[in-house]
Design a protein around this motif. Structure first.
Motif, PDB file in Angstrom:
ATOM      1  N   ARG A  67       0.515  -1.107   0.129  1.00  0.00           N
ATOM      2  CA  ARG A  67       0.178   0.302   0.103  1.00  0.00           C
ATOM      3  C   ARG A  67       0.845   1.053  -0.079  1.00  0.00           C
ATOM      4  O   ARG A  67       0.518   2.383  -0.993  1.00  0.00           O
ATOM      5  CB  ARG A  67      -0.913  -0.343   1.404  1.00  0.00           C
ATOM      6  N   ILE A  68       1.663   0.963   0.982  1.00  0.00           N
ATOM      7  CA  ILE A  68       2.949   1.897   0.997  1.00  0.00           C
ATOM      8  C   ILE A  68       3.489   2.513  -0.513  1.00  0.00           C
ATOM      9  O   ILE A  68       3.397   4.244  -0.590  1.00  0.00           O
ATOM     10  CB  ILE A  68       3.345   2.351   2.252  1.00  0.00           C
ATOM     11  N   VAL A  69       4.156   1.489  -0.970  1.00  0.00           N
ATOM     12  CA  VAL A  69       4.215   1.949  -2.077  1.00  0.00           C
ATOM     13  C   VAL A  69       4.420   2.389  -3.597  1.00  0.00           C
ATOM     14  O   VAL A  69       3.994   2.867  -4.026  1.00  0.00           O
ATOM     15  CB  VAL A  69       4.753   0.074  -2.591  1.00  0.00           C
ATOM     16  N   ILE A  70       2.693   2.331  -3.665  1.00  0.00           N
ATOM     17  CA  ILE A  70       1.249   2.433  -4.554  1.00  0.00           C
ATOM     18  C   ILE A  70       1.264   3.967  -3.820  1.00  0.00           C
ATOM     19  O   ILE A  70       1.689   4.699  -5.280  1.00  0.00           O
ATOM     20  CB  ILE A  70       0.425   1.436  -4.982  1.00  0.00           C
ATOM     21  N   ILE A  71       1.055   4.192  -2.886  1.00  0.00           N
ATOM     22  CA  ILE A  71       0.827   5.529  -2.575  1.00  0.00           C
ATOM     23  C   ILE A  71       2.005   6.039  -3.398  1.00  0.00           C
ATOM     24  O   ILE A  71       1.787   7.899  -3.732  1.00  0.00           O
ATOM     25  CB  ILE A  71      -0.023   5.842  -1.070  1.00  0.00           C
ATOM     26  N   THR A  72       2.831   6.031  -2.699  1.00  0.00           N
ATOM     27  CA  THR A  72       4.106   6.868  -2.822  1.00  0.00           C
ATOM     28  C   THR A  72       4.138   6.494  -4.241  1.00  0.00           C
ATOM     29  O   THR A  72       4.718   7.746  -4.731  1.00  0.00           O
ATOM     30  CB  THR A  72       5.805   5.670  -2.201  1.00  0.00           C
ATOM     31  N   SER A  73       4.618   5.975  -4.931  1.00  0.00           N
ATOM     32  CA  SER A  73       4.340   5.704  -6.144  1.00  0.00           C
ATOM     33  C   SER A  73       3.749   7.020  -7.378  1.00  0.00           C
ATOM     34  O   SER A  73       4.424   7.618  -8.463  1.00  0.00           O
ATOM     35  CB  SER A  73       4.634   4.742  -7.184  1.00  0.00           C
ATOM     36  N   VAL A  74       2.249   6.950  -6.754  1.00  0.00           N
ATOM     37  CA  VAL A  74       1.540   7.763  -8.055  1.00  0.00           C
ATOM     38  C   VAL A  74       1.922   8.865  -7.030  1.00  0.00           C
ATOM     39  O   VAL A  74       2.228  10.235  -8.504  1.00  0.00           O
ATOM     40  CB  VAL A  74       0.555   7.249  -7.018  1.00  0.00           C
TER      41      VAL A  74
END
Length: 346
Positions: free
Chosen positions: A214-221
Motif C-alpha cells: 500500500r505504501i509503495v503504491i501511494i508513494t509511487s503515484v
C-alpha cells in the motif's frame, strides 16, 4: 427492517469534505512558485483531490442497490432524491446567488434577478464548485437502471467488468499522452462514472493489500504526479488528479484502507464524526458562499500557509454552523411540506 448505520462511511464523508474545503482554501491564496512550494503543492494536491472520487464512490455504494420493480417504486425513489438532494441544492444555490449579487453590486429588478438566477443554476454553475452536483444528479437518475445491471452480474462477471473498465481507461490515457484522441473511451468506461460504479463493485472485494504494498503504491503515484507537474507543465491536463489509471489505483487503495483500518473504525464512531457527517452535504453546498465573504479579509496574511490554515478553519466552522442553522430552520420544514404534497414518506 432498518439497516444498521455503517459509521465508516461517515468518516469518509467527513475527511472528503475537509479535503474539499482545504483545496478551495489553497486555491484562494497565491502560493509562490519556488521548487519547494511546487513539490509540497503537488504532494498535497494529489492527496486532497481524492475528495472527488471518494464522494462518487460513497454515493455509488449507497445508490446502486435499487430493488424496486414497479412504477410506484421508481416514483418514490425519484421523489426521495428530489426532496433530499435537489431541493436543498436549489436553496443553497439561491443563497450563493444572493451573496454574489450583493458582493458584486448587481442589483436589478425582480424579473431580471430571477432570470439570471435560473440561467446560473441551469448553465453557469456547472463550471463552479457546484459542478459535482450536476454530475452526481445524472448518476442518481440512472442509478435504478445501473443497479439492475449490476445485480445480474456474478462475482466473476464483476471482476471481468472491472478489468475491462480499467483496461479501457489505461488505453485511452496512454494514447492521449501520445496526442491520439481515444474515441472508444466512452460510457461506461470513462468519466466520473467509473468511481460511482466502483463504489458498488468493490463492496465485496475481500482482497487486502499488506502495508508495504500500500505504501509503495501511494508513494509511487505521488512521486509520479509531482515529477510530472514539475517537468511537464502540460501534465495538468493528463488527469493526474482525477481519472488517470494511477489515480484510480490510488483512490481504490486508500478507500479500501479506510474501510478496513481498525483505528479508522474507532474514530468513525465518535459523536463529532457522526455530527459532521450528517451535515457534510450542506457544508459542501454553503462553503462557497462563505469563502466569497471571508477570503478578501483573511488572505492578506503575509504567510501563505498560515493564510490557508486560517481560511480553512474559519470556512469549516462557519459552514458547519450555517449548515446546521439552515437545515434545521428552513430545509427541514420545506422537506416536510413537499413530503405532504406527494404523500410519500422519505
Amino acid at each position: 427492517m432498518g439497516k444498521t448505520r455503517d459509521s465508516r462511511y461517515d468518516l469518509l464523508r467527513v475527511i472528503a469534505m475537509g479535503f474539499v474545503l482545504l483545496i478551495h482554501s489553497i486555491d484562494s491564496v497565491q502560493i509562490g512558485q519556488s521548487l519547494t512550494n511546487q513539490i509540497i503543492k503537488g504532494v498535497v494536491t494529489t492527496i486532497i483531490l481524492l475528495c472527488n472520487p471518494i464522494f462518487f464512490m460513497v454515493s455509488g455504494h449507497f445508490s446502486l442497490h435499487f430493488k424496486g420493480n414497479k412504477i410506484e417504486d421508481y416514483r418514490k425513489y425519484y421523489i426521495k432524491k428530489g426532496v433530499n438532494i435537489l431541493m436543498p441544492l436549489f436553496i443553497y444555490q439561491f443563497i450563493y446567488y444572493v451573496v454574489t449579487v450583493i458582493l458584486e453590486n448587481r442589483y436589478t429588478n425582480i424579473a431580471s434577478f430571477l432570470h439570471l438566477f435560473m440561467l446560473d443554476i441551469l448553465q453557469n454553475y456547472t463550471t463552479s464548485y457546484f459542478w459535482f452536483m450536476y454530475v452526481l444528479l445524472a448518476f442518481l437518475i440512472a442509478a435504478p437502471f445501473l443497479s439492475k445491471m449490476l445485480d445480474q452480474f456474478t462475482d466473476q462477471e464483476e471482476q471481468i467488468f472491472v478489468l475491462i473498465l480499467i483496461t479501457m481507461q489505461i488505453l485511452g490515457w496512454v494514447l492521449n499522452l501520445r496526442g491520439i484522441n481515444w474515441g472508444v473511451a466512452s460510457y461506461p468506461f470513462s468519466g466520473w462514472l467509473i468511481y460511482f460504479l466502483l463504489g458498488r463493485l468493490l463492496e465485496f472485494d475481500k482482497k487486502k493489500l499488506n502495508g508495504f504494498t500500500r505504501i509503495v503504491i501511494i508513494t509511487s503515484v505521488v512521486i509520479f504526479n509531482v515529477f510530472s507537474l514539475i517537468h511537464f507543465p502540460q501534465s495538468s491536463s493528463w488527469g493526474l488528479f482525477d481519472l488517470s489509471p494511477l489515480y484510480i489505483l490510488l483512490t481504490v487503495v486508500i478507500y479500501q484502507w479506510f474501510l478496513s483500518n481498525r483505528t479508522c473504525l474507532k474514530i468513525s464512531k465518535l459523536k463529532l464524526v457522526t455530527k459532521l457527517s450528517k451535515y457534510s452535504f450542506s457544508i459542501y453546498l454553503i462553503h462557497g458562499a462563505i469563502l466569497l465573504i471571508i477570503v478578501p479579509h483573511l488572505k492578506v496574511i503575509s504567510s501563505s500557509i498560515e493564510a490557508v490554515v486560517i481560511i480553512f478553519i474559519c470556512t469549516y466552522m462557519l459552514s458547519f454552523l450555517l449548515a446546521w442553522a439552515i437545515d434545521n430552520v428552513i430545509i427541514k420544514y420545506v422537506k416536510r411540506f413537499f413530503v405532504k404534497i406527494f404523500l410519500t414518506i422519505v
